[in-house]
Enzyme design. Structure first.
Site, PDB file in Angstrom:
ATOM      1  N   CYS A   6      35.659  53.158  32.821  1.00 32.67           N
ATOM      2  CA  CYS A   6      35.131  51.722  32.664  1.00 32.67           C
ATOM      3  C   CYS A   6      33.566  52.143  31.901  1.00 32.67           C
ATOM      4  CB  CYS A   6      34.906  51.077  33.779  1.00 32.67           C
ATOM      5  SG  CYS A   6      36.433  50.579  34.399  1.00 32.67           S
ATOM      6  N   HIS A  65      27.077  45.784  35.625  1.00 29.73           N
ATOM      7  CA  HIS A  65      28.556  45.900  35.503  1.00 29.73           C
ATOM      8  C   HIS A  65      29.212  44.815  36.008  1.00 29.73           C
ATOM      9  CE1 HIS A  65      32.061  48.746  34.858  1.00 29.73           C
ATOM     10  NE2 HIS A  65      32.280  48.487  36.191  1.00 29.73           N
ATOM     11  N   THR A  94      34.628  42.675  42.005  1.00 32.77           N
ATOM     12  CA  THR A  94      35.375  43.479  43.229  1.00 32.77           C
ATOM     13  C   THR A  94      34.388  43.436  44.102  1.00 32.77           C
ATOM     14  OG1 THR A  94      34.865  45.689  42.362  1.00 32.77           O
ATOM     15  CG2 THR A  94      36.854  44.577  41.528  1.00 32.77           C
ATOM     16  N   PRO A  95      34.981  43.459  45.463  1.00 33.88           N
ATOM     17  CA  PRO A  95      34.189  43.431  46.606  1.00 33.88           C
ATOM     18  C   PRO A  95      33.044  44.693  46.638  1.00 33.88           C
ATOM     19  CG  PRO A  95      36.064  42.750  47.253  1.00 33.88           C
ATOM     20  CD  PRO A  95      36.272  43.013  45.962  1.00 33.88           C
ATOM     21  N   GLU A 151      26.405  47.924  43.423  1.00 31.55           N
ATOM     22  CA  GLU A 151      25.408  47.733  42.287  1.00 31.55           C
ATOM     23  C   GLU A 151      24.235  46.892  42.816  1.00 31.55           C
ATOM     24  OE1 GLU A 151      25.400  46.681  37.685  1.00 31.55           O
ATOM     25  OE2 GLU A 151      27.015  45.932  38.924  1.00 31.55           O
ATOM     26  N   LYS A 190      31.112  39.541  32.447  1.00 35.09           N
ATOM     27  CA  LYS A 190      32.608  39.887  32.491  1.00 35.09           C
ATOM     28  C   LYS A 190      33.402  38.733  32.805  1.00 35.09           C
ATOM     29  CE  LYS A 190      32.770  44.947  33.259  1.00 35.09           C
ATOM     30  NZ  LYS A 190      31.068  45.311  33.049  1.00 35.09           N
ATOM     31  N   HIS A 207      37.108  42.260  32.138  1.00 35.77           N
ATOM     32  CA  HIS A 207      36.642  43.654  32.124  1.00 35.77           C
ATOM     33  C   HIS A 207      37.377  44.362  30.948  1.00 35.77           C
ATOM     34  CE1 HIS A 207      35.388  47.403  32.975  1.00 35.77           C
ATOM     35  NE2 HIS A 207      35.640  47.663  34.173  1.00 35.77           N
ATOM     36  N   PHE A 245      35.743  54.701  36.882  1.00 40.57           N
ATOM     37  CA  PHE A 245      36.549  55.212  38.038  1.00 40.57           C
ATOM     38  C   PHE A 245      35.975  56.713  38.240  1.00 40.57           C
ATOM     39  CE2 PHE A 245      40.765  52.642  37.895  1.00 40.57           C
ATOM     40  CZ  PHE A 245      40.066  51.511  38.738  1.00 40.57           C
TER      41      PHE A 245
END
Length: 398
Positions: free
Chosen positions: A161, A292, A296-297, A303, A321, A326, A385
């Protein structure tokens, strides 16, 4: 060190087929998340996606590629955004072919968007399709090289990403060091069974439009897009429209987990520190952060924690996003353009779908579009990732 200026931009995403259309959608808080019309998958009717609202046939017609073969959807989206960017910068055929011009693109999906066809070709269940040379992540870059006669340095980056953010960083470093005069940088990714099935296996796809930085966030929406920026050394940009400057960049890897960031935000903090340090500015000079923010949790909490550690007072921030989904390898370039639009127009873009923020009251994201803000510097984060974290700082040009 040479200054790196942005002289051209082009993009296509779920909220528009040009930079202008994207900008209007951001101003109107009009998201592009919904049911997919062109993506064929068992999840197409049950999950929301950020799909570009143009068919492959229409893309080919718009680009004059009706007679061409071997163009996957990734290649087509890439060509559309690339052609807008170079036209916006007024690059000539001679400049494109110059050895002083670099092309650095990015993709995670590449030609694997044709997942079923790839399976048939790879397992000798076909006689060999027109896409045999199109499955690699660099296939779209090779198409651009051939179609536009590019002869200088070229590269394709795949760091998940953060891919196109790293393409921007590499292009800026080449210009600053005097290796090239200009660099066309960005990336493209399209929806694919390969990635949808993979993200679904990780249990991080939401069944609803994503809600970054919300207490009840439950995953991301995958999207598709392409975006490119033309970067030029200051002395090469004389007489051109200047959108802004690539002022700083940072990359770090926390090496914590294949698909999650460390709770200590090690890579995120390091990349933000490095980008702001290279820009040579104080933290309080950042006027907006394009986060970003995947929804997601793990990502959003980490961040936010990273920003809390670095900023005495967190600047206005949001994740875009929820507009585009994404877009994986294209995300860094898409959000770089949004960051520059923020600077040029003095605007803050909203973080959609937040009902109950995870942050304290004085650290909540931007909820509504706002203008008349002086934004001199924007920090744009792209975290991939494997913990590959990249941050970019864009600045105004006085």
């Amino acid at each position: 060190m040479k200054r790196v200026l942005v002289t051209g931009m082009g993009m296509v995403s779920a909220i528009g087929s040009s930079v202008r259309e994207n900008h209007l959608s951001l101003q109107a808080a009009r998201p592009g998340i919904g049911k997919a019309a062109y993506f064929e998958s068992q999840y197409a009717t049950s999950l929301p996606f950020g799909e570009v609202k143009i068919s492959n046939a229409d893309l080919k017609e718009q680009l004059g590629l009706q007679a061409s073969t071997g163009y996957t959807r990734t290649c087509l989206l890439s060509d559309k955004a690339f052609s807008e960017a170079i036209a916006d910068a007024g690059l000539t055929v001679k400049e494109l072919a110059s050895l002083d011009t670099a092309l650095i693109s990015a993709s995670t999906v590449g030609g694997m968007c044709l997942t079923d066809q790839l399976y048939r070709d790879a397992n000798h269940k076909s006689e060999g399709s027109e896409y045999l040379d199109a499955y690699g992540c660099s296939a779209h870059t090779l198409k651009l090289i051939k179609r536009y006669g590019i002869r200088g340095f070229t590269d394709t980056i795949n760091t998940a990403c953060s891919s196109s953010a790293n393409a921007i960083m590499l292009g800026a470093r080449l210009i600053r060091s005097g290796k090239v005069r200009r660099a066309i940088v960005g990336g493209a990714d399209s929806l694919a069974k390969y990635t949808v099935n993979g993200f679904n296996a990780l249990k991080i796809l939401s069944q609803n439009p994503c809600k970054p930085f919300d207490l009840r966030r439950d995953g991301l929406n995958l999207g598709e897009a392409a975006a490119y920026l033309v970067l030029e050394a200051k002395e090469s940009a004389h007489g051109k429209r200047i959108y802004g400057e690539v002022a700083g960049y940072g990359n770090a890897n926390d090496a914590h987990h294949p698909s999650a960031m460390s709770d200590e935000a090690t890579g995120a903090i390091k990349s933000m520190q490095e980008a702001i340090g290279i820009a040579g500015i104080d933290f309080q000079e950042i006027g907006y952060i394009n986060a970003h923010g995947t929804g997601t949790p793990n990502n959003d909490q980490v961040e936010l924690f990273g920003m809390q550690q670095l900023f005495e007072k967190i600047p206005p921030y949001s994740s875009t996003k929820a507009f585009t989904g994404h877009t994986l390898g294209a995300a860094g370039a898409v959000e770089a353009i949004y960051s520059i639009l923020s600077i040029v127009n003095g605007e803050l873009f909203p973080n959609l779908n937040v009902q109950e923020p995870i942050a304290p009251k004085d650290q909540t994201p931007v909820f509504q579009w706002a203008d008349n803000h002086q934004v001199n510097y924007v920090l744009s984060n792209s975290f991939g990732f494997g913990g590959n974290c990249t941050s970019l700082v864009f600045g105004s040009v006085n």
